[in-house]
Design a protein around this motif. Sequence first.
Motif, mmCIF file in Angstrom:
data_model
loop_
_atom_site.group_PDB
_atom_site.id
_atom_site.type_symbol
_atom_site.label_atom_id
_atom_site.label_comp_id
_atom_site.label_asym_id
_atom_site.label_seq_id
_atom_site.Cartn_x
_atom_site.Cartn_y
_atom_site.Cartn_z
ATOM 1 N N ALA A 189 0.349 8.303 6.266
ATOM 2 C CA ALA A 189 -0.123 7.133 5.516
ATOM 3 C C ALA A 189 0.282 5.843 6.214
ATOM 4 O O ALA A 189 -0.490 4.869 6.270
ATOM 5 N N LEU A 190 1.484 5.831 6.769
ATOM 6 C CA LEU A 190 1.967 4.662 7.497
ATOM 7 C C LEU A 190 1.062 4.370 8.693
ATOM 8 O O LEU A 190 0.670 3.215 8.933
ATOM 9 N N LEU A 191 0.730 5.396 9.451
ATOM 10 C CA LEU A 191 -0.131 5.219 10.619
ATOM 11 C C LEU A 191 -1.562 4.874 10.213
ATOM 12 O O LEU A 191 -2.240 4.094 10.896
ATOM 13 N N PHE A 224 8.929 0.565 -3.089
ATOM 14 C CA PHE A 224 8.688 -0.618 -2.262
ATOM 15 C C PHE A 224 9.807 -0.794 -1.230
ATOM 16 O O PHE A 224 9.555 -1.177 -0.079
ATOM 17 N N ALA A 225 11.044 -0.521 -1.645
ATOM 18 C CA ALA A 225 12.171 -0.629 -0.710
ATOM 19 C C ALA A 225 12.014 0.362 0.437
ATOM 20 O O ALA A 225 12.260 0.032 1.614
ATOM 21 N N LEU A 226 11.605 1.590 0.132
ATOM 22 C CA LEU A 226 11.391 2.583 1.181
ATOM 23 C C LEU A 226 10.258 2.151 2.120
ATOM 24 O O LEU A 226 10.365 2.285 3.349
ATOM 25 N N ALA A 227 9.174 1.635 1.530
ATOM 26 C CA ALA A 227 8.064 1.159 2.366
ATOM 27 C C ALA A 227 8.518 0.017 3.276
ATOM 28 O O ALA A 227 8.106 -0.073 4.436
ATOM 29 N N GLY A 257 0.803 -1.216 0.000
ATOM 30 C CA GLY A 257 0.000 0.000 0.000
ATOM 31 C C GLY A 257 0.834 1.263 0.000
ATOM 32 O O GLY A 257 0.609 2.183 -0.812
ATOM 33 N N LEU A 258 1.831 1.344 0.877
ATOM 34 C CA LEU A 258 2.660 2.543 0.961
ATOM 35 C C LEU A 258 3.581 2.659 -0.244
ATOM 36 O O LEU A 258 3.873 3.774 -0.712
#
Length: 576
Positions: free
Chosen positions: A321-323, A116-119, A98-99
């Motif tokens: 967004a993460l939270l 994707f790597a950052l997420a 999602g992120l």
Amino acid sequence: MHAVEIVLLVLLLGALTGIVARYVRAIPLPLIQIALGALIAWPQAGLHIAFDPELFLLLFIPPLLFADGWRIPKREFFALARPILLLALGLVLFTVVGLGYLIHWMIPEMPLAVAFALAAVVSPTDAVAVSSITRNLGMPEKTMHVLEGESLLNDASGLVALKFGIAATLTGLFSWTDVARDFTWMAVGGLGVGAAIGWGFSYARGTITRRLGDVAATQMVLLLVLLPFAAYIVGEKIGVSGILSVVAAGVATNFGDLERSSYISERLQTAGTWSMVEAAFNGAVFLLLGLQLPSIIGVTLHKAGHDWWILVGYVAAISFALLLLRWIWLTLGVHGSLLRAHRQGKMAERPSPLLNLATTMAGIRGAVTLAGALSVPMFLADGQPFPARDMLVFLATGTILFTLVLGSASLPIILRRLPPTAESPTLREERLAREQACMAAISRLALTEQELQDRDPEWIAMRQEVNGHLTQEYRNRVQLLDDGSGMVSTIEAQREAPEVVRQRKLRYVLEIETRLDCIHAERDFYYHERQAHRINDESLRNLVSELDMQEVAMRKRLVVARRAAGLNPGTGDDWH
């Protein structure tokens, strides 16, 4: 500055900030350490350290994760395995997908594989930061157990996801089949290797100390401190998750400790050593994060081509967004498991929207996120710069700071609004265990038929007098009672006939020996209760620690008392 000087300085600053945090309770310790690190590194002539992520993961992460795995209550960990796994595995996958798409949509110049790597980098949570912030704020203990279990396992799942994101960027290839196979091998292999190392160490330690006793306590503690490094290195060398290997080694070693109730010196040294190691390494982790902060910000502003406020907006958007993803997963995916655990009696607190919000805000990022971000390679296989690497490092670091600050501000407010709870299950178990241990000690006081036949009347009379006194004490108090520390001065003050004084001294020796026997009865009872899962590891450590300190003090007092009575300073039965 020389590497040794840097290490000494970081440890010194970690200790000093720990003292400062005792006076500035409004600011969590991690934030103080990050701010101090950034302050001394920000000026042009400040302290600048070349950060080696692999060395960082090897030196700082294994002992911290091992200590968490060793200390976490195993009964709660396995009882809450379903919600823990849903957070540690399911939420990581949900976050990465999602992120990752959100970051790629928001920052088009960042390729999807890098997004994707950052997420993956920002998916692991940090239990150290959470416990620092929620200390004394009333976070429900079972919820805290879920958060601790999540952080133990999601470090591995997040770093594995990062590995595949980097591999996809380097090669341009991605296969879900390969991901599933490799993840299974790394996870299962890491747990297996760590468990084998932990059990092997426990078996070898038991074999050695059965012959040598507690005289090898210092050496055993030193080997125990080195064990997490061995587990991590072996796991990484054979291609499995070194992090999960460390966690499994900590859990397995704790199970081995349940058979070591009589090794008091080793237990006391172990507790003190791990407290010092955790304090030193936790401080070093956040200070190093602060030391890297100015250079990360400077490099990103120089190369990114964005105004600083746009970069800050990216950080805020990613953090929120993460939270939000965490809250959605908790509400839709984990709430049912927590509710089921509550109905089965495994969680005292009923999951509620407010508790879900507190659990969401406790999703703070920390040391593993920084190490993962800085481990991203500088260049691709063809020598080209890794795309958007500086942006990735900056956004990951910003997310750590944002979640730390937001959690520090919001968690106290949320936790104060939670309805007050009754006596926690752990405290209730401890209270009941203390009462039952007192009854076990009273049972131990009864003279056996063999003693009544073999002992002389003088010893039996003194022992019955002591038994009556101690029985009354144990009936009146739950914890270990007055240790008779004023007896020696009373004896010395007497000016009675020598035989009367000797009788008093002998009675005092017998009382101490009887108390020691009662302590052994209480300790045996506590270990039996833990093995029967009626108390957890945390309660066992608290209860046994009290008895260990009492026994150490009494044994020293016994030596003095036996000498005063003209007996051998040892504990031999030679006075009657």
